[in-house]
Design a protein around this motif. Structure first.
Motif, PDB file in Angstrom:
ATOM      1  N   ILE A 170       0.811  -1.210   0.000  1.00  0.00           N
ATOM      2  CA  ILE A 170       0.000   0.000   0.000  1.00  0.00           C
ATOM      3  C   ILE A 170       0.851   1.270   0.000  1.00  0.00           C
ATOM      4  N   ASP A 210       5.035   2.680  10.851  1.00  0.00           N
ATOM      5  CA  ASP A 210       3.928   2.331   9.951  1.00  0.00           C
ATOM      6  C   ASP A 210       3.643   0.831   9.928  1.00  0.00           C
TER       7      ASP A 210
ATOM      8  N   CYS B 201      -4.973  -8.484   7.745  1.00  0.00           N
ATOM      9  CA  CYS B 201      -4.940  -7.427   8.756  1.00  0.00           C
ATOM     10  C   CYS B 201      -5.991  -6.353   8.467  1.00  0.00           C
ATOM     11  N   ALA B 210      -0.892   6.051  10.303  1.00  0.00           N
ATOM     12  CA  ALA B 210      -0.895   5.774   8.865  1.00  0.00           C
ATOM     13  C   ALA B 210      -2.336   5.527   8.412  1.00  0.00           C
ATOM     14  N   THR B 213      -3.030   3.606   5.020  1.00  0.00           N
ATOM     15  CA  THR B 213      -2.781   2.161   5.081  1.00  0.00           C
ATOM     16  C   THR B 213      -3.935   1.469   5.813  1.00  0.00           C
ATOM     17  N   VAL B 216      -7.167   1.404   3.668  1.00  0.00           N
ATOM     18  CA  VAL B 216      -7.130   0.473   2.530  1.00  0.00           C
ATOM     19  C   VAL B 216      -7.313  -0.963   3.022  1.00  0.00           C
ATOM     20  N   LEU B 217      -6.639  -1.298   4.124  1.00  0.00           N
ATOM     21  CA  LEU B 217      -6.755  -2.670   4.643  1.00  0.00           C
ATOM     22  C   LEU B 217      -8.189  -2.977   5.079  1.00  0.00           C
ATOM     23  N   HIS B 250     -14.725   5.806   5.525  1.00  0.00           N
ATOM     24  CA  HIS B 250     -13.337   6.165   5.191  1.00  0.00           C
ATOM     25  C   HIS B 250     -12.698   5.118   4.308  1.00  0.00           C
TER      26      HIS B 250
END
Lengths: 323, 293
Positions: A170, A210, B201, B210, B213, B216-217, B250
């Motif tokens: 990502i 991160d 995850c 983040a 990230t 998106v997950l 989101h």
């Protein structure tokens, strides 16, 4: 002598030639695999017995060169080390062979590993030390100091963890678990004098903050290096060496201690406020939705652990880090 | 069979952002005849973040929590994957390192406690499967969820690292092909949806630092369930639940499609099948409405 067993397996194999093909496709092969076979034996037989144009990387066949990592049913694996029967036991008698990263495929199992090497290079993966050219005695590292490296130097750079990491997929900046293991290898070395490396791997976006803590890297590493253990160590070293920046991620980790010290259990709203500061405004829309459904405790309703005196005492006496 | 009794480590969210998880745990335990002794003295486990700052402190606090379960002479049951990981990891480290255990106990002695290593630690999901048994659940189902396609979402810390995860329960679970939650869905009469993201995850732990990230997950997970015709998702982890239930909008923006999916806690699903009242299971506390019951 134990007897050799055989099983019939249907393989679906990723095929793609970046120079010729518009889209990748899968070829199917029905093959007998034996209890002696590793995944690499199957790759070899596809090439030698079925299609000479089938391409993959291989070299040592002994789990040390790191060339032959691919994915079996989505799981990163080192082909020369993984036993076929273990894969059949795990996934059944239909197995899909893919390159480590489909979007980086050049030809069949061969990928462009450029991003892996760039990130590896970016963490200064070597010893930085002013060493006399003609020393009077050896530069001795004690066994205790060597032990601190925690086997991080066993990494064979196969990329299994890097391409199993969901963050790498990502966030293009993110260094990834293998690079972090390398960074740890050198930052944990008593002879190393480089402070920049630790700062570099603690920067937001590219660095350890991160990490999503999914443990995929620990699960796939063929050398059992446990990269996330090194990621945790790099977090801790940032505090020990005084290079932890005052940012949302760092405050989030520190905020747990503050919250526990105060109430034992977490004050969820307080933690977000402490971590985000003014940035908390961006959470207001979701917080309102949650509030409406009774998912946000008001300050006077936040629970507190029983026997808080014990918790306060232990936080005071057992703290080992400062920010 | 003598009555099952566990020490319950609720974790933090069950008392704040996921009250429905606490409610449904209690309701299901009652239906199953399980006695839960709540560890009211327990502190936060550090949620996999405290150890990034201060590992020793994290070990001491978790050892203290476990010591209270040991005082009761009971198995500790967790209802959050991350609580499970942090407590089980502490146990693993202390049980395998006498020197570290001694150091931790030196601190605990200051407050009159001792970590012995005598209590097992297991997630409620596995307590149900191992100690009650899927056959017994099947027998007890009064409202089978037979008209529903249910997508299991396992949550990382119940299945990885697998070596540690498998110390806590009887039937070993593969992180690549986990079955416990699928089996429980089937025992409750539902259809278990197979999809690629079920063992992936949710991004919870980087929500603040983040957000892209994390979004998106979460988005990939919900989209995976939607694309495989799930009517709902179910998870044993309240942190996954928070992401999937409260962050769907989101997440949808992050992956460029509209997402909405009712998400049940594992306990709520079992509770519904066993005939608990939806109110008692806290279904009114979800951001995405659960309006099929």
């Amino acid at each position: 002598m134990s007897t050799i067993e055989t099983k019939k397996v249907k393989f679906k194999v990723f095929r793609f030639n970046a120079d010729e093909d518009y889209l990748p496709y899968y070829d199917e092969y029905d093959m007998d695999v034996t209890s002696e076979d590793v995944v690499l034996d199957v790759l070899n037989r596809i090439k030698w017995e079925h299609d000479g144009s089938f391409s993959y990387r291989r070299s040592c066949r002994h789990g040390i060169c790191g060339a032959c990592a691919i994915k079996v049913n989505g799981r990163s694996t080192l082909a020369c080390k993984e036993r076929m029967f273990d894969m059949v036991e795990l996934f059944g008698e239909e197995l899909t062979l893919d390159p480590l990263s489909q979007k980086r495929a050049i030809k069949d199992m061969i990928i462009d590993k450029g991003d892996f090497w760039e990130k590896h290079a970016a963490v200064t993966p070597y010893l930085v030390a002013d060493i006399e050219e003609e020393p009077e005695s050896e530069n001795i590292v004690s066994p205790e100091d060597e032990h601190k490296l925690l086997d991080a130097d066993l990494c064979i750079q196969c990329g299994a963890c890097h391409y199993a990491c969901p963050v790498v997929e990502i966030n293009e900046e993110y260094f990834g678990p293998a690079a972090f293991a390398a960074a740890y290898r050198f930052s944990a070395d008593v002879r190393d004098e480089d402070k920049e490396r630790l700062k570099n791997v603690n920067k937001m976006g590219q660095g350890v903050w991160d990490c999503v803590k999914c443990f995929e890297c620990a699960e796939v590493c063929p050398k059992e290096i446990n990269p996330i253990e090194k990621i945790t160590k790099l977090h801790q070293m940032a505090f020990q060496e005084g290079v932890a920046e005052n940012n949302v991620a760092v405050r989030h980790a520190v905020g747990f201690k503050k919250s526990i010290q105060k109430r034992g259990v977490l004050d969820e709203g307080g933690l977000v406020l402490y971590s985000e500061g003014c940035g908390i405004v961006k959470h207001v829309p979701v917080a309102l939705k949650m509030f409406k459904k009774g998912k946000i405790a008001l300050p006077w309703n936040i629970p507190t652990s029983e026997n808080m005196d014990e918790i306060k005492k232990l936080v005071k006496s057992s703290s080992t880090a400062k920010f | 069979m003598s009555k099952l009794k566990y020490a319950l480590f609720t974790g933090c969210t069950a008392k704040q952002s996921t009250p429905e998880q606490y409610m449904s745990t209690m309701a299901v335990a009652k239906k199953l005849g399980i006695e839960l002794v709540e560890l009211v003295e327990a502190s936060c486990c550090g949620a996999s973040h405290l150890q990034d700052y201060d590992e020793f402190l994290s070990l001491v606090l978790n050892a203290r929590n476990i010591a209270y379960a040991e005082k009761h002479g009971l198995t500790m049951v967790t209802i959050c994957n991350t609580c499970q990981l942090n407590t089980a990891m502490t146990k693993h480290k202390l049980d395998n390192d006498p020197e570290l255990k001694a150091k931790v106990n030196e601190k605990l002695a200051e407050v009159g406690l001792e970590y012995k290593g005598t209590s097992k630690i297991t997630h409620f999901l596995y307590a149900i499967i191992d100690d009650i048994g899927l056959d017994k659940i099947k027998e007890m189902v009064v409202k089978p969820l037979s008209q529903f396609n249910i997508a299991p979402f396992y949550g990382c810390h119940n299945i990885r690292p697998s070596e540690l995860a498998n110390e806590g329960h009887k039937t070993p679970e593969s992180p690549y092909r986990p079955t416990s939650l699928d089996d429980l869905i089937i025992a409750c009469g539902g259809e278990a949806v197979d999809y690629e993201e079920k063992n992936k995850c949710c991004g919870f732990h980087v929500e603040l630092q983040a957000p892209k990230t994390a979004a998106v997950l979460t988005g990939n997970a919900i989209a995976g369930a939607m694309d495989n015709n799930a009517d709902m998702m179910v998870t044993p982890c309240p942190l996954c639940h928070l992401k999937l239930d409260t962050q769907a909008e989101h997440a949808g923006e992050a992956i460029g499609r509209e997402l909405e999916m009712p998400v049940l806690h594992m306990q709520q699903m079992v509770g519904l099948a066993l005939g608990c009242d939806p109110k008692e299971l806290g279904l009114q506390h979800h951001v995405v409405d659960v309006n099929f019951v």
